[in-house]
Design a protein around this motif. Structure first.
Motif, PDB file in Angstrom:
ATOM      1  N   TRP A  71      -1.000  29.399  90.331  1.00 31.96           N
ATOM      2  CA  TRP A  71      -0.844  29.628  88.909  1.00 31.96           C
ATOM      3  C   TRP A  71      -0.224  31.013  88.741  1.00 31.96           C
ATOM      4  O   TRP A  71      -0.186  31.815  89.668  1.00 31.96           O
ATOM      5  CB  TRP A  71      -2.178  29.537  88.163  1.00 31.96           C
ATOM      6  CG  TRP A  71      -3.175  30.556  88.614  1.00 31.96           C
ATOM      7  CD1 TRP A  71      -3.400  31.791  88.076  1.00 31.96           C
ATOM      8  CD2 TRP A  71      -4.070  30.437  89.717  1.00 31.96           C
ATOM      9  NE1 TRP A  71      -4.379  32.454  88.770  1.00 31.96           N
ATOM     10  CE2 TRP A  71      -4.810  31.640  89.796  1.00 31.96           C
ATOM     11  CE3 TRP A  71      -4.320  29.453  90.661  1.00 31.96           C
ATOM     12  CZ2 TRP A  71      -5.763  31.871  90.767  1.00 31.96           C
ATOM     13  CZ3 TRP A  71      -5.274  29.685  91.631  1.00 31.96           C
ATOM     14  CH2 TRP A  71      -5.983  30.871  91.668  1.00 31.96           C
ATOM     15  N   HIS A  72       0.261  31.268  87.547  1.00 30.85           N
ATOM     16  CA  HIS A  72       0.865  32.557  87.244  1.00 30.85           C
ATOM     17  C   HIS A  72      -0.057  33.309  86.302  1.00 30.85           C
ATOM     18  O   HIS A  72      -0.651  32.732  85.403  1.00 30.85           O
ATOM     19  CB  HIS A  72       2.246  32.355  86.623  1.00 30.85           C
ATOM     20  CG  HIS A  72       3.183  31.644  87.540  1.00 30.85           C
ATOM     21  ND1 HIS A  72       3.958  32.298  88.447  1.00 30.85           N
ATOM     22  CD2 HIS A  72       3.435  30.319  87.723  1.00 30.85           C
ATOM     23  CE1 HIS A  72       4.666  31.432  89.137  1.00 30.85           C
ATOM     24  NE2 HIS A  72       4.363  30.219  88.724  1.00 30.85           N
ATOM     25  N   TRP A  73      -0.189  34.582  86.519  1.00 32.15           N
ATOM     26  CA  TRP A  73      -1.161  35.381  85.769  1.00 32.15           C
ATOM     27  C   TRP A  73      -0.779  35.584  84.316  1.00 32.15           C
ATOM     28  O   TRP A  73      -1.577  36.019  83.518  1.00 32.15           O
ATOM     29  CB  TRP A  73      -1.400  36.714  86.465  1.00 32.15           C
ATOM     30  CG  TRP A  73      -0.189  37.587  86.550  1.00 32.15           C
ATOM     31  CD1 TRP A  73       0.742  37.604  87.554  1.00 32.15           C
ATOM     32  CD2 TRP A  73       0.233  38.573  85.607  1.00 32.15           C
ATOM     33  NE1 TRP A  73       1.720  38.529  87.280  1.00 32.15           N
ATOM     34  CE2 TRP A  73       1.430  39.135  86.093  1.00 32.15           C
ATOM     35  CE3 TRP A  73      -0.276  39.015  84.396  1.00 32.15           C
ATOM     36  CZ2 TRP A  73       2.119  40.128  85.409  1.00 32.15           C
ATOM     37  CZ3 TRP A  73       0.413  40.005  83.714  1.00 32.15           C
ATOM     38  CH2 TRP A  73       1.595  40.554  84.223  1.00 32.15           C
ATOM     39  N   SER A  77       5.698  32.582  82.559  1.00 28.35           N
ATOM     40  CA  SER A  77       6.352  31.916  83.686  1.00 28.35           C
ATOM     41  C   SER A  77       6.260  30.415  83.534  1.00 28.35           C
ATOM     42  O   SER A  77       5.233  29.879  83.124  1.00 28.35           O
ATOM     43  CB  SER A  77       5.688  32.311  85.010  1.00 28.35           C
ATOM     44  OG  SER A  77       5.979  33.633  85.327  1.00 28.35           O
TER      45      SER A  77
END
Length: 107
Positions: A71-73, A77
């Motif tokens: 996952w992207h923080w 994104s």
């Protein structure tokens, strides 16, 4: 009639997929690299000098993975999958989706 393209930069010239150098193996460290399987990719975004997003053309062998579940923080994104052929399992928070594509069913 031909045009003078002498002032065109490399990023502005059309390329074929194979014009971008093929890479293989895994960018993941051990012990994760062995989970990825066989495949190769062409970094098309790099070939065109893209700075806002990346584009990779990946060819995966049966059982290979494009990426580990991640996952992207931040919410800025996104990831985009466009299949050219084959079958894959796309895993999201909503579940697993099987996508398939053949010569007759893909654009």
């Amino acid at each position: 009639m031909s045009e003078d393209n002498s002032s065109v930069t490399a990023a502005e010239q059309p390329i074929q997929n194979d014009d971008a150098a093929a890479q293989s193996g895994s960018r993941y460290p051990a012990p994760f690299a062995v989970r990825m399987g066989d495949g190769n990719w062409h970094s098309l975004g790099d070939a065109f000098g893209l700075t806002q997003f990346g584009v990779n053309l990946e060819t995966l062998q049966p059982g290979a993975q494009s990426a580990l579940r991640h996952w992207h923080w931040h919410a800025l994104s996104n990831e985009f999958v466009h299949m050219l052929s084959g079958e894959l399992a796309l895993r999201t928070n909503a579940g697993e989706f099987v996508m398939s594509c053949s010569q007759t069913s893909c654009p």
